[in-house]
Design an enzyme around this catalytic site. Structure first.
Site, PDB file in Angstrom:
ATOM      1  N   LYS A  24      20.281   1.235   3.601  1.00  0.00           N
ATOM      2  CA  LYS A  24      20.301   0.899   2.177  1.00  0.00           C
ATOM      3  C   LYS A  24      21.635   0.260   1.780  1.00  0.00           C
ATOM      4  CE  LYS A  24      16.160   1.857   1.108  1.00  0.00           C
ATOM      5  NZ  LYS A  24      15.262   0.708   0.832  1.00  0.00           N
ATOM      6  N   LEU A  59       0.829  -1.217   0.000  1.00  0.00           N
ATOM      7  CA  LEU A  59       0.000   0.000   0.000  1.00  0.00           C
ATOM      8  C   LEU A  59       0.857   1.258   0.000  1.00  0.00           C
ATOM      9  CD1 LEU A  59      -2.900  -0.995   2.439  1.00  0.00           C
ATOM     10  CD2 LEU A  59      -2.731  -1.268  -0.038  1.00  0.00           C
ATOM     11  N   GLY A  60       2.150   1.092  -0.144  1.00  0.00           N
ATOM     12  CA  GLY A  60       3.066   2.242  -0.145  1.00  0.00           C
ATOM     13  C   GLY A  60       3.122   2.914  -1.511  1.00  0.00           C
ATOM     14  N   TYR A  82      18.806   5.935   7.107  1.00  0.00           N
ATOM     15  CA  TYR A  82      18.227   5.364   5.879  1.00  0.00           C
ATOM     16  C   TYR A  82      19.338   4.898   4.939  1.00  0.00           C
ATOM     17  CZ  TYR A  82      15.387   5.352   1.569  1.00  0.00           C
ATOM     18  OH  TYR A  82      14.728   5.019   0.407  1.00  0.00           O
ATOM     19  N   ASP A 105       0.461  -5.772   3.585  1.00  0.00           N
ATOM     20  CA  ASP A 105       0.874  -4.512   4.222  1.00  0.00           C
ATOM     21  C   ASP A 105       0.484  -4.587   5.684  1.00  0.00           C
ATOM     22  OD1 ASP A 105       1.611  -1.512   2.757  1.00  0.00           O
ATOM     23  OD2 ASP A 105       1.162  -1.576   4.902  1.00  0.00           O
ATOM     24  N   ILE A 106       1.012  -3.682   6.477  1.00  0.00           N
ATOM     25  CA  ILE A 106       0.744  -3.722   7.915  1.00  0.00           C
ATOM     26  C   ILE A 106      -0.649  -3.198   8.225  1.00  0.00           C
ATOM     27  CG2 ILE A 106       1.643  -1.419   8.426  1.00  0.00           C
ATOM     28  CD1 ILE A 106       3.013  -3.031  10.919  1.00  0.00           C
TER      29      ILE A 106
HETATM   30  C1  VAH Z   1      13.287   9.340   0.213  1.00  0.00           C
HETATM   31  N1  VAH Z   1      11.843   8.958  -1.718  1.00  0.00           N
HETATM   32  O1  VAH Z   1      13.202  10.525  -0.039  1.00  0.00           O
HETATM   33  C2  VAH Z   1      12.851   8.352  -0.874  1.00  0.00           C
HETATM   34  C3  VAH Z   1      14.026   7.992  -1.748  1.00  0.00           C
HETATM   35  C4  VAH Z   1      15.896   8.907  -3.100  1.00  0.00           C
HETATM   36  C5  VAH Z   1      14.755   9.242  -2.256  1.00  0.00           C
HETATM   37  O2  VAH Z   1      14.922   7.151  -1.099  1.00  0.00           O
HETATM   38  O3  VAH Z   1      13.697   8.928   1.270  1.00  0.00           O
END
Ligand code: VAH
Length: 320
Positions: free
Chosen positions: A144, A8-9, A140, A32-33
């Protein structure tokens, strides 16, 4: 069958629709959660509630539906992850390792997105190479890079067919992104139509790679269907359609809405994240190894976004 987490993202809500059209509705298990009742993804094929940090639940769903492909999209994006770093580590990495373990036990093909966020301040910022230093300074980005390494590990250690794409900012009109740094590039279209104006939290002259969602969805399908013998890289491929700054979006919108006005109120947190990322990345490996190409540039995307969003925002929604 294909198991999609985070269905749902922003990516999932459109990828499920595309995969069901390509492979058959009953071939795509959306999870989805949360569950939304009047939602195409929930109503157009199999849907299951799933918290990706629950390994047993994920395995049970995958086994019961005889899943042979896992597309793992559930994650917290950059700004949210920066606000809640430990939650981000636990959900982003816990969910990923659970999904990889399910794929390993059931011998599934595997896809999960990486991001331009996997690069950091000392990565070459212009035409960033496919293979280069990756020392991201955001949680983040740490997730990644770790995810890329973990997916490559599962490939060379267990022979798992893992594939990934470093997505740029994605622009779409179906489901808005949540908690990203590049979300300004989506919000600007909504605000242009609603108010004729937008105040950007990312500063003028801040370049980031961007891509329209249809190109992102086709890239996932093309990579997953690519001949594995041609893949030199796997996790994860640089792809991009454009390098753009807020004023570029403003100018493109003004071609259709001359009275549109763009102002700035920089958010230091998301500005710092944006400045730690590349200005433009080099997609030549994806082009060479599996024929990546983007069909939408800024002008073509802007025309389509404004047309499709007008329809969505200004006509009464006829729930399916
Ligand atoms: C974000 N839309 O802004 C994501 C993506 C490159 C951006 O990783 O975190």
């Amino acid at each position: 069958t294909i198991l999609v987490t985070g269905a749902l993202g922003q990516i999932g809500s459109e990828l499920v629709t595309k995969l069901r059209a390509e492979y058959g509705a009953d071939q795509v298990i959306a999870t989805d959660i949360q569950k939304k009742s009047d939602n195409d993804v929930v109503n157009s094929g199999p849907f299951e509630l799933l918290d990706v940090t629950d390994a047993k639940a994920m395995f049970a769903i995958a086994q019961s539906y005889k899943v042979d492909t896992v597309i793992h999209l559930a994650a917290l994006l950059s700004a949210t992850a920066e606000a809640k770093p430990l939650l981000a580590w636990n959900l982003n990495m816990g969910g990923l390792v659970n999904a990889l373990e399910v794929a390993r036990e059931l011998q599934c093909q595997f896809f999960t997105p990486s991001s331009i966020g996997a690069f950091g301040p000392n990565t070459p910022k212009d035409n960033t190479p496919q293979d280069t230093i990756q020392r991201p300074t955001t949680m983040y980005g740490v997730n990644k890079v770790s995810g890329e390494l973990l997916c490559d590990y599962y490939h060379h250690k267990f022979g798992l067919d893992t594939r990934g794409i470093r997505f740029p900012g994605l622009i779409s009109y179906v489901a808005p992104p949540g908690g990203g740094t590049t979300d300004y590039a989506v919000e600007i279209y909504y605000e242009a139509l609603k108010k004729g104006a937008y105040t950007s939290y990312i500063g003028e002259g801040t370049y980031m790679d961007m891509m329209y969602m249809p190109d992102a969805l086709q890239a996932i399908v093309d990579l997953m269907e690519a001949d594995p013998s041609k893949l030199i890289h796997r996790n994860a491929f640089n792809v991009t359609a454009m390098s753009a700054a807020p004023e570029d979006f403003g100018a493109a919108i003004k071609k259709h809405m001359p009275d549109f006005t763009l102002t700035y109120q920089v958010d230091p947190v998301r500005q710092a994240i944006a400045e730690s990322w590349p200005n433009s990345i080099d997609p030549s490996a994806a082009q060479a190894e599996w024929g990546f190409r983007a069909a939408y540039d800024l002008d073509r995307m802007t025309k389509d976004m404004l047309e499709k969003l007008s329809g969505k925002l200004f006509t009464p929604s006829h729930s399916a």
